[in-house]
Design an enzyme around this catalytic site. Structure first.
Site, PDB file in Angstrom:
ATOM      1  N   ASP A   1      37.380 -40.675 -81.246  1.00 17.67           N
ATOM      2  CA  ASP A   1      38.267 -40.682 -80.082  1.00 17.67           C
ATOM      3  C   ASP A   1      37.556 -39.900 -78.974  1.00 17.67           C
ATOM      4  O   ASP A   1      37.467 -38.680 -79.012  1.00 17.67           O
ATOM      5  CB  ASP A   1      39.596 -40.018 -80.480  1.00 17.67           C
ATOM      6  CG  ASP A   1      40.513 -39.783 -79.280  1.00 17.67           C
ATOM      7  OD1 ASP A   1      40.080 -40.018 -78.134  1.00 17.67           O
ATOM      8  OD2 ASP A   1      41.656 -39.351 -79.501  1.00 17.67           O
TER       9      ASP A   1
ATOM     10  N   CYS B   1      50.790 -33.478 -77.607  1.00 15.21           N
ATOM     11  CA  CYS B   1      50.654 -34.594 -78.566  1.00 15.21           C
ATOM     12  C   CYS B   1      49.734 -34.214 -79.715  1.00 15.21           C
ATOM     13  O   CYS B   1      48.888 -35.021 -80.143  1.00 15.21           O
ATOM     14  CB  CYS B   1      50.145 -35.860 -77.879  1.00 15.21           C
ATOM     15  SG  CYS B   1      51.240 -36.448 -76.596  1.00 15.21           S
TER      16      CYS B   1
ATOM     17  N   GLN C   1      38.613 -37.344 -74.396  1.00 15.02           N
ATOM     18  CA  GLN C   1      38.356 -36.086 -73.683  1.00 15.02           C
ATOM     19  C   GLN C   1      36.872 -35.785 -73.538  1.00 15.02           C
ATOM     20  O   GLN C   1      36.503 -34.776 -72.926  1.00 15.02           O
ATOM     21  CB  GLN C   1      39.046 -34.909 -74.404  1.00 15.02           C
ATOM     22  CG  GLN C   1      40.547 -34.999 -74.438  1.00 15.02           C
ATOM     23  CD  GLN C   1      41.194 -34.891 -73.058  1.00 15.02           C
ATOM     24  OE1 GLN C   1      40.578 -34.450 -72.089  1.00 15.02           O
ATOM     25  NE2 GLN C   1      42.442 -35.309 -72.958  1.00 15.02           N
TER      26      GLN C   1
ATOM     27  N   HIS D   1      44.790 -35.733 -81.534  1.00  9.73           N
ATOM     28  CA  HIS D   1      45.913 -36.194 -80.716  1.00  9.73           C
ATOM     29  C   HIS D   1      46.720 -37.170 -81.586  1.00  9.73           C
ATOM     30  O   HIS D   1      46.148 -37.859 -82.436  1.00  9.73           O
ATOM     31  CB  HIS D   1      45.312 -36.916 -79.506  1.00  9.73           C
ATOM     32  CG  HIS D   1      46.282 -37.302 -78.446  1.00  9.73           C
ATOM     33  ND1 HIS D   1      47.106 -38.400 -78.553  1.00  9.73           N
ATOM     34  CD2 HIS D   1      46.542 -36.754 -77.228  1.00  9.73           C
ATOM     35  CE1 HIS D   1      47.834 -38.508 -77.445  1.00  9.73           C
ATOM     36  NE2 HIS D   1      47.508 -37.526 -76.628  1.00  9.73           N
TER      37      HIS D   1
ATOM     38  N   LYS E   1      41.183 -41.037 -67.382  1.00 10.34           N
ATOM     39  CA  LYS E   1      40.709 -39.654 -67.543  1.00 10.34           C
ATOM     40  C   LYS E   1      39.297 -39.506 -66.963  1.00 10.34           C
ATOM     41  O   LYS E   1      38.684 -38.453 -67.036  1.00 10.34           O
ATOM     42  CB  LYS E   1      40.706 -39.256 -69.021  1.00 10.34           C
ATOM     43  CG  LYS E   1      42.114 -39.183 -69.624  1.00 10.34           C
ATOM     44  CD  LYS E   1      42.065 -38.683 -71.043  1.00 10.34           C
ATOM     45  CE  LYS E   1      43.342 -38.948 -71.826  1.00 10.34           C
ATOM     46  NZ  LYS E   1      44.447 -38.074 -71.483  1.00 10.34           N
TER      47      LYS E   1
HETATM   48  N1  PMP Z   1      43.121 -38.889 -77.550  1.00 10.98           N
HETATM   49  C1  PMP Z   1      43.022 -37.759 -76.857  1.00 10.98           C
HETATM   50  C2  PMP Z   1      42.143 -36.660 -77.389  1.00 10.98           C
HETATM   51  C3  PMP Z   1      43.726 -37.591 -75.668  1.00 10.98           C
HETATM   52  O1  PMP Z   1      43.633 -36.453 -74.984  1.00 10.98           O
HETATM   53  C4  PMP Z   1      44.530 -38.648 -75.206  1.00 10.98           C
HETATM   54  C5  PMP Z   1      45.318 -38.526 -73.919  1.00 10.98           C
HETATM   55  N2  PMP Z   1      46.004 -37.331 -73.782  1.00 10.98           N
HETATM   56  C6  PMP Z   1      44.587 -39.816 -75.957  1.00 10.98           C
HETATM   57  C7  PMP Z   1      43.867 -39.911 -77.120  1.00 10.98           C
HETATM   58  C8  PMP Z   1      45.408 -40.976 -75.513  1.00 10.98           C
HETATM   59  O2  PMP Z   1      44.867 -41.536 -74.368  1.00 10.98           O
HETATM   60  P1  PMP Z   1      45.663 -42.618 -73.524  1.00 10.98           P
HETATM   61  O3  PMP Z   1      47.013 -42.037 -73.263  1.00 10.98           O
HETATM   62  O4  PMP Z   1      44.849 -42.782 -72.295  1.00 10.98           O
HETATM   63  O5  PMP Z   1      45.744 -43.851 -74.342  1.00 10.98           O
END
Ligand code: PMP
Length: 444
Positions: free
Chosen positions: A239, A403, A242, A162, A265
């Site tokens: 990270d 993203c 997910q 991401h 999430k």
């Molecule tokens: N890493 C991953 C793999 C994600 O899916 C996301 C959210 N789509 C993020 C980071 C960012 O998370 P947040 O917007 O809650 O900071």
């Protein structure tokens, strides 16, 4: 997510108008209790009653919420705690001299213990509250860079990340004169771990990798990557945005140096996240932000910093959000990760089989070790058009690059449709989704 409005053709606009005017005749089934083995442990219909938002209709059709990888919905139990904090024990935490602040502090700190137990951290000091995974990564990248990275050093970041797990490392590398190297994937969405040995040099300082890909659903072998990293003397940042909603995380077993997650999430409030770090590592890092709470003593001649974890929690945090995150953790643990991930896997297999039967449909991410995320495109139909039309059936999916531009580049695409499942989803909802998808495709 950015929507490319140029891709809305006249034909599609006409279809959208027609869809809004004409009542679509797909049977408005309410999701049924699935008849399968996990029903012995999970009563999905009962679970769904906990989620007020799932009870509503969208365009007069039952809501089918398949955008769980973007954010999950909250059960009443979490909403109740959020309300209670504001109506019964809201006050600014720490340094408390009165009842309300005392109670709020105790509840806030109780969530820290719950997170510690949830991910099996060694101690509560290693749990830092942030506003989300993004802030956790920015904190780690900044502080790690300040402490350990110098000109010419290298950071390895995987191709499936991401943007949140790419850009903060790039920014830090830019400041320090360091380099970012990419760990590639294959066309099934598997990380090419075997390439790590080639990529790692004496200048490599850290590997940043997702536990689970938000696009492909691939579950990466974190313990194995950590072992390779540590054998070469580098750190690993994971990270977990997910992964934490679906898997039982054990940071000690994984042996990771950092782990990040987001409460929103995980059926908790938005604006709350966690950064876990190894204690000896966190102790060596400078603060990320200055302000109240993160100090021990401030003089104009110089400031000393607070101990862990407060050194990294400057200012007033999301007090009620953190407290209500505790309720979300209780809720998840009550269901049990084994139960919810077994059910989500069943949904994944059920949906994958049905989607693959649609001519011209391609799924990105076909690893066996996969969480409940399906990204796909249909030949001849733009992903944005598919998502917009599915919405008219009351179905919430996500469209776009998710993203993850480098991942889109790998597959030579601009974006996908992504359906992502939670334990409150049902096979009946998948049937509605597939039926609607077939209808939409037929319209093109
Ligand atoms: N890493 C991953 C793999 C994600 O899916 C996301 C959210 N789509 C993020 C980071 C960012 O998370 P947040 O917007 O809650 O900071």
């Amino acid at each position: 997510m950015f929507i490319n409005k140029q891709n809305i053709t006249d034909k599609n606009i006409l279809c959208l108008i027609l869809l809004s005017l004409v009542r679509i005749t797909a049977s408005p089934k309410m999701p049924e209790v699935p008849k399968n083995k996990t029903i012995m442990t999970l009563n999905i219909q009962k679970i769904r009653e906990d989620f007020p938002i799932l009870q509503q209709k969208i365009y007069n059709r039952p809501l089918v919420y398949f955008d769980n990888a973007a954010t999950t919905q909250r059960p009443q139990q979490v909403i109740d705690v959020l309300t209670q904090t504001y109506t019964q024990y809201y006050g600014n935490i720490h340094r408390a001299a009165h009842f309300l602040a005392d109670k709020a502090t105790a509840a806030y700190e109780e969530t820290r213990d719950k997170v510690k137990n949830l991910i099996n951290a060694e101690s509560r000091e290693q749990i830092i509250f942030t506003k989300g995974t993004t802030e956790s990564i920015n904190l780690a990248a900044f502080a790690f860079g300040e402490a350990f990275v110098k000109a010419g050093d290298e950071i390895i970041v995987s191709e499936m990340e991401h943007h949140s797990n790419i850009v903060p490392w790039q920014m830090m590398a830019g400041r320090k004169g360091a380099k970012i190297l990419m760990l590639p994937i294959d066309n099934d969405g598997r990380l090419l771990i075997e390439k790590l040995e080639e990529l790692i040099t004496p200048k490599t300082k850290l590997i940043a990798v997702a536990h689970v890909s938000n696009v492909l659903g691939t579950i990466n072998p974190i313990a194995q990557i950590a072992q390779i990293a540590h054998a070469k003397g580098l750190r690993i940042f994971v990270d977990g945005a997910q992964a934490a909603p679906h898997l039982q995380i054990d940071v000690q077993k994984l042996n990771v140096d950092f782990y990040a997650l987001s409460a929103h999430k995980m059926y908790g409030p938005n604006g709350v996240g966690v950064l876990y770090g190894k204690k000896e590592l966190l102790e060596q890092l400078p603060p990320y932000q200055g302000g109240g709470e993160m100090i021990s003593e401030v003089k104009f001649s110089g400031t000393t910093y607070n101990e862990l974890p407060y050194k990294f929690e400057a200012g007033t945090p999301n007090i009620s959000g953190v407290i209500a995150f505790g309720a979300a953790i209780d809720y998840l643990q009550n269901i049990g990760f084994e139960n919810l991930s077994a059910w989500e896997h069943e949904l994944l297999e059920y949906a994958t089989a049905q989607l693959l039967a649609i001519p011209g449909l391609q799924i990105y991410g076909t690893q066996a070790e996969k969480s409940g995320v399906i990204s796909f495109n249909v030949e001849g139909v733009h992903f944005f058009d598919l998502g917009t039309m599915l919405d008219k059936f009351g179905i919430a999916v996500r469209t776009g690059h998710h993203c993850a531009d480098p991942l889109m580049d790998h597959f030579g695409i601009q974006g996908t449709v992504r359906a992502s499942f939670a334990f409150y989803n049902t096979k009946a909802e998948i049937d509605i989704f597939v039926e609607a998808l077939r209808k939409v495709i037929a319209m093109f």
